[in-house]
Write a protein that holds these residues in place. Sequence first.
Motif, PDB file in Angstrom:
ATOM      1  N   LEU A 245       0.812  -1.207   0.000  1.00 62.03           N
ATOM      2  CA  LEU A 245       0.000   0.000   0.000  1.00 62.03           C
ATOM      3  C   LEU A 245       0.853   1.268   0.000  1.00 62.03           C
ATOM      4  CD1 LEU A 245      -3.037   0.402  -0.062  1.00 62.03           C
ATOM      5  CD2 LEU A 245      -2.994   0.719   2.404  1.00 62.03           C
ATOM      6  N   VAL A 246       2.011   1.207   0.623  1.00 62.25           N
ATOM      7  CA  VAL A 246       2.845   2.415   0.701  1.00 62.25           C
ATOM      8  C   VAL A 246       3.318   2.854  -0.676  1.00 62.25           C
ATOM      9  CG1 VAL A 246       3.619   1.983   3.053  1.00 62.25           C
ATOM     10  CG2 VAL A 246       4.915   1.028   1.137  1.00 62.25           C
ATOM     11  N   THR A 247       3.314   1.954  -1.652  1.00 62.44           N
ATOM     12  CA  THR A 247       3.761   2.354  -2.992  1.00 62.44           C
ATOM     13  C   THR A 247       2.742   3.262  -3.667  1.00 62.44           C
ATOM     14  OG1 THR A 247       2.759   0.452  -4.119  1.00 62.44           O
ATOM     15  CG2 THR A 247       4.977   0.168  -3.234  1.00 62.44           C
ATOM     16  N   LEU A 248       1.536   3.382  -3.083  1.00 65.35           N
ATOM     17  CA  LEU A 248       0.528   4.253  -3.674  1.00 65.35           C
ATOM     18  C   LEU A 248       0.631   5.682  -3.180  1.00 65.35           C
ATOM     19  CD1 LEU A 248      -2.585   1.912  -3.635  1.00 65.35           C
ATOM     20  CD2 LEU A 248      -1.150   2.535  -5.554  1.00 65.35           C
ATOM     21  N   ALA A 249       1.528   5.932  -2.227  1.00 63.04           N
ATOM     22  CA  ALA A 249       1.757   7.309  -1.809  1.00 63.04           C
ATOM     23  C   ALA A 249       2.290   8.097  -2.994  1.00 63.04           C
ATOM     24  CB  ALA A 249       2.742   7.361  -0.641  1.00 63.04           C
ATOM     25  N   GLU A 250       1.858   9.359  -3.104  1.00 63.19           N
ATOM     26  CA  GLU A 250       2.290  10.178  -4.234  1.00 63.19           C
ATOM     27  C   GLU A 250       3.808  10.372  -4.185  1.00 63.19           C
ATOM     28  OE1 GLU A 250       0.712  11.349  -6.757  1.00 63.19           O
ATOM     29  OE2 GLU A 250      -1.286  10.685  -6.204  1.00 63.19           O
ATOM     30  N   ARG A 251       4.488   9.922  -5.207  1.00 63.00           N
ATOM     31  CA  ARG A 251       5.929  10.102  -5.294  1.00 63.00           C
ATOM     32  C   ARG A 251       6.354   9.867  -6.734  1.00 63.00           C
ATOM     33  NH1 ARG A 251       8.450   5.007  -5.177  1.00 63.00           N
ATOM     34  NH2 ARG A 251       7.041   3.320  -4.644  1.00 63.00           N
ATOM     35  N   PRO A 252       7.456  10.479  -7.167  1.00 63.15           N
ATOM     36  CA  PRO A 252       7.907  10.269  -8.539  1.00 63.15           C
ATOM     37  C   PRO A 252       8.537   8.891  -8.698  1.00 63.15           C
ATOM     38  CG  PRO A 252       9.481  11.617  -7.336  1.00 63.15           C
ATOM     39  CD  PRO A 252       8.296  11.425  -6.424  1.00 63.15           C
ATOM     40  N   PRO A 253       8.644   8.393  -9.936  1.00 65.50           N
ATOM     41  CA  PRO A 253       9.319   7.116 -10.149  1.00 65.50           C
ATOM     42  C   PRO A 253      10.751   7.167  -9.622  1.00 65.50           C
ATOM     43  CG  PRO A 253       8.181   7.820 -12.141  1.00 65.50           C
ATOM     44  CD  PRO A 253       8.134   8.970 -11.178  1.00 65.50           C
ATOM     45  N   PRO A 254      11.254   6.086  -9.054  1.00 65.77           N
ATOM     46  CA  PRO A 254      12.596   6.102  -8.487  1.00 65.77           C
ATOM     47  C   PRO A 254      13.654   6.282  -9.573  1.00 65.77           C
ATOM     48  CG  PRO A 254      11.745   3.865  -8.585  1.00 65.77           C
ATOM     49  CD  PRO A 254      10.612   4.759  -8.963  1.00 65.77           C
ATOM     50  N   PRO A 255      14.741   6.977  -9.255  1.00 59.73           N
ATOM     51  CA  PRO A 255      15.823   7.104 -10.234  1.00 59.73           C
ATOM     52  C   PRO A 255      16.559   5.782 -10.392  1.00 59.73           C
ATOM     53  CG  PRO A 255      16.485   8.037  -8.135  1.00 59.73           C
ATOM     54  CD  PRO A 255      15.040   7.657  -7.982  1.00 59.73           C
ATOM     55  N   ALA A 256      17.138   5.600 -11.553  1.00 58.59           N
ATOM     56  CA  ALA A 256      17.929   4.397 -11.803  1.00 58.59           C
ATOM     57  C   ALA A 256      19.391   4.672 -11.482  1.00 58.59           C
ATOM     58  CB  ALA A 256      17.794   3.980 -13.261  1.00 58.59           C
ATOM     59  N   PRO A 257      20.101   3.703 -10.935  1.00 59.04           N
ATOM     60  CA  PRO A 257      21.539   3.886 -10.717  1.00 59.04           C
ATOM     61  C   PRO A 257      22.240   4.235 -12.029  1.00 59.04           C
ATOM     62  CG  PRO A 257      20.743   1.894  -9.622  1.00 59.04           C
ATOM     63  CD  PRO A 257      19.618   2.384 -10.487  1.00 59.04           C
ATOM     64  N   GLN A 258      23.250   5.078 -11.937  1.00 62.11           N
ATOM     65  CA  GLN A 258      23.927   5.557 -13.140  1.00 62.11           C
ATOM     66  C   GLN A 258      24.513   4.416 -13.962  1.00 62.11           C
ATOM     67  OE1 GLN A 258      26.961   8.449 -12.367  1.00 62.11           O
ATOM     68  NE2 GLN A 258      27.369   8.842 -14.537  1.00 62.11           N
ATOM     69  N   ALA A 259      25.116   3.448 -13.281  1.00 59.25           N
ATOM     70  CA  ALA A 259      25.735   2.345 -14.014  1.00 59.25           C
ATOM     71  C   ALA A 259      24.684   1.535 -14.769  1.00 59.25           C
ATOM     72  CB  ALA A 259      26.501   1.442 -13.048  1.00 59.25           C
ATOM     73  N   LEU A 260      23.506   1.343 -14.148  1.00 58.02           N
ATOM     74  CA  LEU A 260      22.444   0.601 -14.811  1.00 58.02           C
ATOM     75  C   LEU A 260      21.912   1.382 -16.010  1.00 58.02           C
ATOM     76  CD1 LEU A 260      20.815  -2.034 -14.574  1.00 58.02           C
ATOM     77  CD2 LEU A 260      19.149  -0.789 -13.195  1.00 58.02           C
ATOM     78  N   ALA A 261      21.769   2.698 -15.854  1.00 56.78           N
ATOM     79  CA  ALA A 261      21.311   3.529 -16.969  1.00 56.78           C
ATOM     80  C   ALA A 261      22.303   3.507 -18.125  1.00 56.78           C
ATOM     81  CB  ALA A 261      21.089   4.958 -16.483  1.00 56.78           C
ATOM     82  N   GLN A 262      23.599   3.483 -17.815  1.00 55.80           N
ATOM     83  CA  GLN A 262      24.602   3.421 -18.879  1.00 55.80           C
ATOM     84  C   GLN A 262      24.553   2.085 -19.611  1.00 55.80           C
ATOM     85  OE1 GLN A 262      28.169   4.244 -16.659  1.00 55.80           O
ATOM     86  NE2 GLN A 262      28.027   6.469 -16.978  1.00 55.80           N
ATOM     87  N   LEU A 263      24.203   1.037 -18.892  1.00 58.03           N
ATOM     88  CA  LEU A 263      24.143  -0.291 -19.490  1.00 58.03           C
ATOM     89  C   LEU A 263      22.891  -0.470 -20.357  1.00 58.03           C
ATOM     90  CD1 LEU A 263      25.224  -3.230 -19.689  1.00 58.03           C
ATOM     91  CD2 LEU A 263      23.849  -3.725 -17.637  1.00 58.03           C
ATOM     92  N   LEU A 264      21.730  -0.048 -19.831  1.00 57.06           N
ATOM     93  CA  LEU A 264      20.456  -0.349 -20.481  1.00 57.06           C
ATOM     94  C   LEU A 264      19.847   0.843 -21.206  1.00 57.06           C
ATOM     95  CD1 LEU A 264      18.748  -2.401 -17.607  1.00 57.06           C
ATOM     96  CD2 LEU A 264      19.984  -3.291 -19.581  1.00 57.06           C
ATOM     97  N   GLY A 265      20.285   2.033 -20.870  1.00 56.14           N
ATOM     98  CA  GLY A 265      19.583   3.234 -21.300  1.00 56.14           C
ATOM     99  C   GLY A 265      18.705   3.725 -20.167  1.00 56.14           C
TER     100      GLY A 265
END
Length: 337
Positions: A245-265
């Motif tokens: 239920l706590v995931t329904l609290a208003e919040r932006p999508p979590p950021p991705a780790p930089q290394a993961l973003a470099q690997l996958l986009g």
Amino acid sequence: MIRFRLRLADLAATSFAYSPLQETVLSLRMWTHHARRFPALRPAFAALRPAYERLDAHPLLTALVAHRRYWVPDFLTPRPAVPAPDLREELAALRATDPARLRPGVEQTFHPLGEPVPPVLAAGLRHPDRLLADLADALEAYWHACLRPHWWPRARAVLAADLAHRARTLAEGGADALFRGISERLSWADDTLTIRRGGPWPSAPDEIPVDGRRLLLTPSCFADGVSTMLDRDAPPHIVYATRGLVTLAERPPPPAPQALAQLLGATRARLLVMLADDGPATTTELAHRLAVTPAAVSQHLAALHAAALLERTRHGRHVHYRPTPLGAALRTGNGHP
């Protein structure tokens, strides 16, 4: 205590479903003082309050919730016929309710708690067929104005993730692990499922035979513990508080780790993080959270699935994505070359 007697065949036939109509009806608790029971939901419903109060029928809808125990009439939440029903199908079932059920259903909601039936409902009960139509119309208008556009896509993801978790728990740990995991008020022993009452449940039977009628369990975002129908002749049905239920609290999508973003986009990395942290979701739900088109999300999900980082599971009409063990390992940084 309330006991459900389940033979082996009854246990094997026990099933799960979520219900948009159930969530629509139970969400009416958010417009009364009972909203304090659901702190994770308060920000989202505070934003929805102006739209709710613009509804012509909002006094009728608010009157459906008893003040002392936040009960609502059972006839408003008919048992789902399939695991993931469409609201239109459920409203059709509600509209087909025998009008003779309305008066005892409404009185059973308020009188055992020492409350009078609210005037707007008492007046409506003089013509129960008309009241039934008014209630169905009011719930449909409420759904489209308040819940369907933004709330339901996220809530459905949480409920579907709960169903997937319960199915795994039952398969891996058996009935005892399943019921204990749902609530500390549930226990399983000697072919009997027992609910310990958390308060006064007047007129509730002490024992409800299942007798091949299939026990149904439905998670809800608006349940406090577990509850069941108060009529021993009603199909056996237990409503319980969903996980996550706590995931329904208003919040932006979590950021991705930089290394993961470099690997996958960046976008694919964010999708993997969201699915790992918040549980399974559909293409539409992910597109809403990322504020991009479903077509764009679909392409990214297809690529992640082809790379064995996501797996797909169908629930009714919807396909949910979740990380594979490899995808989860990448999310946590524990993957191996």
